[in-house]
Design a protein around this motif. Structure first.
Motif, PDB file in Angstrom:
ATOM      1  N   VAL A 166      10.544   3.673   2.186  1.00 14.87           N
ATOM      2  CA  VAL A 166       9.640   3.122   1.647  1.00 14.87           C
ATOM      3  C   VAL A 166       8.049   3.876   1.623  1.00 14.87           C
ATOM      4  CG1 VAL A 166      10.747   1.155   1.337  1.00 14.87           C
ATOM      5  CG2 VAL A 166       9.117   1.187   3.002  1.00 14.87           C
ATOM      6  N   ARG A 167       7.527   3.844   0.674  1.00 12.38           N
ATOM      7  CA  ARG A 167       5.773   3.993   1.040  1.00 12.38           C
ATOM      8  C   ARG A 167       5.988   2.911   1.744  1.00 12.38           C
ATOM      9  NH1 ARG A 167       1.772   4.881  -3.672  1.00 12.38           N
ATOM     10  NH2 ARG A 167       0.032   5.527  -1.945  1.00 12.38           N
ATOM     11  N   HIS A 168       4.409   2.813   2.281  1.00  6.89           N
ATOM     12  CA  HIS A 168       3.598   1.592   2.417  1.00  6.89           C
ATOM     13  C   HIS A 168       3.244   1.061   1.292  1.00  6.89           C
ATOM     14  CE1 HIS A 168      -0.029   3.287   1.313  1.00  6.89           C
ATOM     15  NE2 HIS A 168      -0.118   4.649   1.971  1.00  6.89           N
ATOM     16  N   ALA A 169       3.046  -0.180   1.829  1.00  7.73           N
ATOM     17  CA  ALA A 169       2.228  -0.915   0.606  1.00  7.73           C
ATOM     18  C   ALA A 169       0.753  -0.877   0.246  1.00  7.73           C
ATOM     19  CB  ALA A 169       2.602  -2.502   1.017  1.00  7.73           C
ATOM     20  N   GLU A 170       0.501  -1.472  -1.063  1.00 10.62           N
ATOM     21  CA  GLU A 170      -0.775  -0.926  -1.582  1.00 10.62           C
ATOM     22  C   GLU A 170      -2.351  -1.543  -0.213  1.00 10.62           C
ATOM     23  OE1 GLU A 170       1.559  -3.128  -5.508  1.00 10.62           O
ATOM     24  OE2 GLU A 170       1.829  -3.580  -2.804  1.00 10.62           O
ATOM     25  N   ALA A 218      -4.248  -7.992   0.059  1.00 14.55           N
ATOM     26  CA  ALA A 218      -3.191  -8.713  -0.321  1.00 14.55           C
ATOM     27  C   ALA A 218      -2.180  -8.630  -1.148  1.00 14.55           C
ATOM     28  CB  ALA A 218      -3.997 -10.095  -0.985  1.00 14.55           C
ATOM     29  N   ALA A 219      -2.293  -7.819  -1.877  1.00  9.42           N
ATOM     30  CA  ALA A 219      -1.112  -7.450  -2.638  1.00  9.42           C
ATOM     31  C   ALA A 219      -0.295  -6.509  -1.856  1.00  9.42           C
ATOM     32  CB  ALA A 219      -1.265  -6.039  -4.155  1.00  9.42           C
ATOM     33  N   ARG A 221       3.863  -7.455  -0.792  1.00  9.97           N
ATOM     34  CA  ARG A 221       5.148  -6.578  -1.137  1.00  9.97           C
ATOM     35  C   ARG A 221       5.917  -6.190   0.374  1.00  9.97           C
ATOM     36  NH1 ARG A 221       5.861  -4.006  -4.915  1.00  9.97           N
ATOM     37  NH2 ARG A 221       4.258  -3.803  -5.587  1.00  9.97           N
ATOM     38  N   ALA A 222       4.539  -6.654   2.140  1.00  7.37           N
ATOM     39  CA  ALA A 222       5.771  -6.255   3.057  1.00  7.37           C
ATOM     40  C   ALA A 222       6.747  -7.171   3.409  1.00  7.37           C
ATOM     41  CB  ALA A 222       4.819  -6.406   3.940  1.00  7.37           C
ATOM     42  N   GLU A 223       6.059  -8.874   2.254  1.00  6.34           N
ATOM     43  CA  GLU A 223       6.883  -9.496   2.659  1.00  6.34           C
ATOM     44  C   GLU A 223       8.075  -9.673   1.914  1.00  6.34           C
ATOM     45  OE1 GLU A 223       7.301 -12.272   5.061  1.00  6.34           O
ATOM     46  OE2 GLU A 223       4.631 -12.099   5.847  1.00  6.34           O
ATOM     47  N   ARG A 250       2.504   0.350   9.389  1.00  6.02           N
ATOM     48  CA  ARG A 250       3.033  -0.572  10.247  1.00  6.02           C
ATOM     49  C   ARG A 250       2.548  -1.840   9.805  1.00  6.02           C
ATOM     50  NH1 ARG A 250      -1.322   2.184  14.046  1.00  6.02           N
ATOM     51  NH2 ARG A 250      -1.916   0.627  13.615  1.00  6.02           N
ATOM     52  N   ALA A 251       2.423  -2.189   9.242  1.00  8.69           N
ATOM     53  CA  ALA A 251       1.323  -3.462   8.660  1.00  8.69           C
ATOM     54  C   ALA A 251       2.629  -3.790   7.748  1.00  8.69           C
ATOM     55  CB  ALA A 251       0.459  -3.709   7.928  1.00  8.69           C
TER      56      ALA A 251
END
Length: 165
Positions: free
Chosen positions: A24-28, A39-40, A44-46, A69-70
């Motif tokens: 995956v690419r990192h989230a927003e 916040a988005a 998305r990480a969750e 990492r997040a």
């Protein structure tokens, strides 16, 4: 092979079947140098953790940036595994590391590295990731280490306008 928790796969069988790697690419993210998730992105990480919690992951890899990492953190916490750091500047060498390790893995990268890593692992890169808007692409590469690597590009979490299916 039957789906049963009582059946164990031997190392020889695993090498015939290959391994599975999720990319995956990192989230927003926020803006700025080495930004954290917004916040988005946190949502998305969750969602990624929800999507892969039961995927039998053995290892999680991330580049050494806050946003990657997040993105990996919620799943790593649920699975109680440490996130390992990789260098995205040599994807061919990292692909060999993944193949040699022989473990089911999640790799969190970037819009300009994730498709290239899919190709380095023997899969299909798919269309270019739309850098400003596309955060929901999930590559599922199966059969890594065999002659035939299958690429399944999925979506997870909130749908992005740029997502095509």
């Amino acid at each position: 092979m039957a789906c049963s928790s009582e059946i164990e796969t031997t190392d020889a069988e695993a090498s015939v079947e290959g391994i599975t790697v999720y990319l995956v690419r990192h989230a927003e993210k926020e803006t700025g140098d080495d930004p954290d998730l917004n916040a988005a992105g946190q949502a998305r990480a969750e969602a990624l953790a929800d999507a892969l919690e039961d995927a039998s992951l053995e290892t999680i890899w991330s580049t050494d940036y806050r946003r990657t990492r997040a993105t990996a953190a919620p799943l790593a916490q649920r699975l109680e595994v440490d996130v390992q750091i990789y260098d995205p500047s040599d994807l061919d060498a990292f692909a060999e590391t993944l193949k040699t390790a022989g473990e089911t893995a999640l790799v969190v990268g970037h819009s300009n590295t994730t498709p290239d890593l899919a190709a380095a692992l023997g899969g299909e890169a798919g269309p270019p990731i739309d850098e400003p808007t596309e955060y929901d692409r999930l590559y599922v590469l199966t059969g890594i280490g065999t002659a035939t690597v299958q690429t399944d590009i999925r979506r997870y979490g909130a749908r992005n306008d740029a997502s095509d299916g």
